[in-house]
Design an enzyme around this catalytic site. Structure first.
Site, PDB file in Angstrom:
ATOM      1  N   TYR A  39      32.700 -21.833 -14.491  1.00 49.84           N
ATOM      2  CA  TYR A  39      32.681 -22.285 -15.880  1.00 49.84           C
ATOM      3  C   TYR A  39      32.206 -23.737 -15.957  1.00 49.84           C
ATOM      4  O   TYR A  39      31.327 -24.080 -16.751  1.00 49.84           O
ATOM      5  CB  TYR A  39      34.077 -22.150 -16.472  1.00 49.84           C
ATOM      6  N   ARG A  62      28.856 -21.174 -23.806  1.00 45.68           N
ATOM      7  CA  ARG A  62      29.535 -20.553 -22.663  1.00 45.68           C
ATOM      8  C   ARG A  62      30.691 -19.656 -23.116  1.00 45.68           C
ATOM      9  O   ARG A  62      30.947 -18.616 -22.519  1.00 45.68           O
ATOM     10  CB  ARG A  62      30.075 -21.632 -21.717  1.00 45.68           C
ATOM     11  N   GLU A  63      31.361 -20.048 -24.167  1.00 42.29           N
ATOM     12  CA  GLU A  63      32.543 -19.315 -24.604  1.00 42.29           C
ATOM     13  C   GLU A  63      32.200 -18.005 -25.311  1.00 42.29           C
ATOM     14  O   GLU A  63      32.842 -16.986 -25.069  1.00 42.29           O
ATOM     15  CB  GLU A  63      33.389 -20.195 -25.539  1.00 42.29           C
ATOM     16  N   SER A  64      31.229 -18.026 -26.202  1.00 47.59           N
ATOM     17  CA  SER A  64      31.006 -16.849 -27.061  1.00 47.59           C
ATOM     18  C   SER A  64      29.551 -16.455 -27.234  1.00 47.59           C
ATOM     19  O   SER A  64      29.275 -15.460 -27.914  1.00 47.59           O
ATOM     20  CB  SER A  64      31.599 -17.108 -28.451  1.00 47.59           C
TER      21      SER A  64
END
Length: 620
Positions: A586, A482-484
């Protein structure tokens, strides 16, 4: 074709770039010959032409721009060439090579040339208006165009007002004093009000600021101010609206905009007037955001019958969204309509998303992943890799120039069919270029190749550090995804860096020392800190992975403020009422990703079976 190996050509390429400023040298000419057939040779030629954008090189520039039109090789040279032609007053040539490359100065020079011909003068004035009516300053290259446009009487008070409004509402407010001087004298007081309200929305509460001389324009400022004030001081905004609405007759469009903002702002904090404003806003056609918050508000009250009524009132086309399908089933469940609830859950559980997984948890069945791996033919793979942009991208990646590689790969997408885009995503995955594989499948519309959309790179580091910090490996994968999207050199606009998007301040806190960007761009170090931070957040949040996930995005102190004051609330309802849209989405995404990774790792359990029973307790 050069007889050098690819490794040798890479060394020659690096050397040739440093020689690009001296194209007449024998070493340069020899280097270019040795690069024959090498994918990145055009970048050496581009560098030389950018250095010497002169008439003597016109044919070479024309050939180059024609061959690499729209590619990353195009616009840097085209910009330099057009700037040279404008400076040399080669207007016909300028127009021949001109196209909009997103450079305002170049665009203004194009419009200025159009002014010279009576047939294209109106087109030039139209462009002048487009470039002038913006909320920021424009390059000096536009000044001549703007002067001619103004002299022709095209700079009307209405356009000045429009630009002033853009500058005040989200633009560069320092333009306001200048734009004030362009307004008719009787309107200049409005610029002063704009500046006051832009600097401090609370100024809208002072009725004396609005003399009601030019009501329709004052109402624009009031509308802007109220919509900002309601986020800073809700009660003051409500009192201000009550007074101002008695003096000014706001248009339906203004009321719709104000009511929408008030309704959502009040619903966020469960204000005692939230229901009133949600009803007011719903008199106008509700969009998905307003409908979602109206539903969330009544769900907070655990008023399941009213929840159904809200869902039934949502416009067609919005109500079909899976969020409303899920909460309709939840309402049926709590109203003891078990058959209807099960029917709705069963339909949702067929789908692969957060609400589908929640529904599967409610039914105590395994989550449905709908995994259908893509198997493109070797012919399709070879066809895509033969595109020059693909070859340039892959070679840039081979020599470690990731930004240039992504730029060429993105350009490649514009040349591909949806099927070829999916094939390109497979190619990226085979090369371990996971971020481009993930983005590629999204662009292609093919979303069912889960192994490639949810890969498990850096697994050794992630597994070791997950065990070390006693956190679930599937959760660690989900956070990194999810982050990168597994991009080791990812950098966000707020400064988060690397695979797990660590803020330098967080890294400093965890390591007790200052760390460099290169440190955080190291996947092994980044994973070590990211998983350590996940453990830290779990400890802060009483070992609750939902709250820890929200904290990873929003910070644990902010998440603590979102906890219920008294009674526990169901986990799914708490997630649905997270005030920050980014954090709300998120958490949903990470929970869904975690389930996918859990099943990929061989876990036969559906974690959503426990999640649907979970409650979020009060503060402390």
């Amino acid at each position: 074709m050069s007889e050098l190996t690819i490794e040798q050509q890479r060394k020659v390429f690096s050397h040739a770039e440093s020689l690009a400023h001296n194209p007449k040298s024998q070493i340069y000419k020899r280097s270019l010959a040795q690069l024959d057939g090498y994918p990145l040779r055009p970048y050496v030629e581009q560098k030389t032409l950018i250095k010497y954008p002169y008439m003597a090189n016109q044919k070479a520039i024309e050939s180059f721009l024609d061959k690499y039109k729209y590619s990353p090789l195009d616009w840097p040279l085209r910009k330099k060439w057009l700037a040279y032609l404008a400076k040399q007053k080669k207007y016909d040539l300028f127009e021949n090579y001109y196209r909009d490359i997103g450079d305002t100065a170049i665009n203004c020079q194009h419009a200025e040339i159009l002014l010279k011909d009576e047939k294209s003068k109106q087109q030039a004035f139209n462009l002048a208006e487009r470039y002038w009516v913006v909320g920021k300053s424009q390059p000096k290259a536009c000044d001549t165009l703007f002067r001619a446009w103004k002299k022709a009487g095209k700079q009307t008070p209405e356009l000045v007002w429009k630009r002033l409004s853009l500058a005040a509402d989200g633009g560069d407010h320092t333009l306001i004093p200048y734009l004030k001087t362009l307004l008719p004298t009787k309107q200049q007081y409005l610029a002063d009000i704009w500046l006051k309200v832009r600097r401090s929305p609370s100024q809208v509460s002072r009725i004396s600021n609005f003399p009601n001389k030019i009501a329709n324009l004052e109402q624009e400022i009031i509308s802007y101010g109220l919509k900002r004030l309601v986020w800073q001081d809700r009660d003051l905004a409500l009192r201000s609206w009550e007074k101002l609405s008695k003096t000014f007759k706001f248009s339906d469009e203004q009321k719709k905009s104000i009511f929408h903002r008030f309704a959502i702002s009040l619903a966020l904090i469960n204000h005692d007037q939230a229901e009133l404003w949600l009803e007011k806003a719903s008199h106008y056609k509700a969009d998905e955001e307003l409908a979602r918050w109206h539903l969330a508000h009544v769900l907070r009250q655990l008023n399941w019958q009213q929840a159904l009524q809200v869902i039934q009132s949502i416009p067609e086309g919005v109500v079909e969204a899976n969020i409303f399908q899920y909460w309709q089933a939840r309402s049926y469940e709590n109203l003891k309509a078990a058959d209807l609830a099960t029917e709705n859950y069963a339909k949702l559980a067929e789908e692969r998303h957060y609400y589908g997984f929640m529904a599967s948890g409610k039914l105590s069945q395994m989550a449905n992943l709908n995994d259908r791996p893509l198997t493109p033919s070797q012919q399709n793979i070879e066809q895509v890799t033969q595109f020059p942009a693909a070859q340039r991208a892959l070679e840039f990646r081979n020599i470690g120039r990731q930004v240039s590689a992504r730029r060429e790969w993105n350009f490649l997408q514009s040349q591909l069919t949806p099927e070829q885009k999916a094939t390109a995503a497979v190619i990226a995955d085979q090369l371990g270029w996971h971020d481009q594989a993930i983005f590629g499948f999204s662009k292609s519309g093919y979303l069912d190749d889960l192994a490639r959309r949810f890969p498990m790179p850096f697994d050794t580091h992630l597994e070791y550090n997950a065990k070390k910090n006693n956190i679930e490996l599937a959760w660690a994968f989900a956070i990194a995804r999810r982050e990168s999207s597994f991009m080791p050199d990812a950098a966000s606009g707020v400064g988060a860096l690397g695979l797990m998007q660590i803020m330098p301040g967080t890294a400093r806190y965890l390591t007790k020392k200052k760390v460099s960007k290169s440190f955080l761009f190291n996947p092994e170090k980044n994973v070590e800190l990211g998983t350590q931070y996940m453990r830290y957040l779990l400890d802060k949040m009483n070992n609750n992975p939902i709250l820890a996930t929200a904290s990873y995005n929003a910070g644990w102190r902010r998440v603590q403020k979102w906890l219920p004051e008294k009674d526990p609330i169901p986990m799914d309802l708490w997630i649905e009422t997270i005030p920050y849209k980014e954090t709300r989405n998120y958490v949903k995404a990470v929970l869904a990703y975690k389930q996918i990774y859990s099943q990929h790792l061989g876990n036969k359990n559906n974690s959503f079976k426990q999640l649907v029973k979970m409650e979020i307790g009060p503060k402390g």
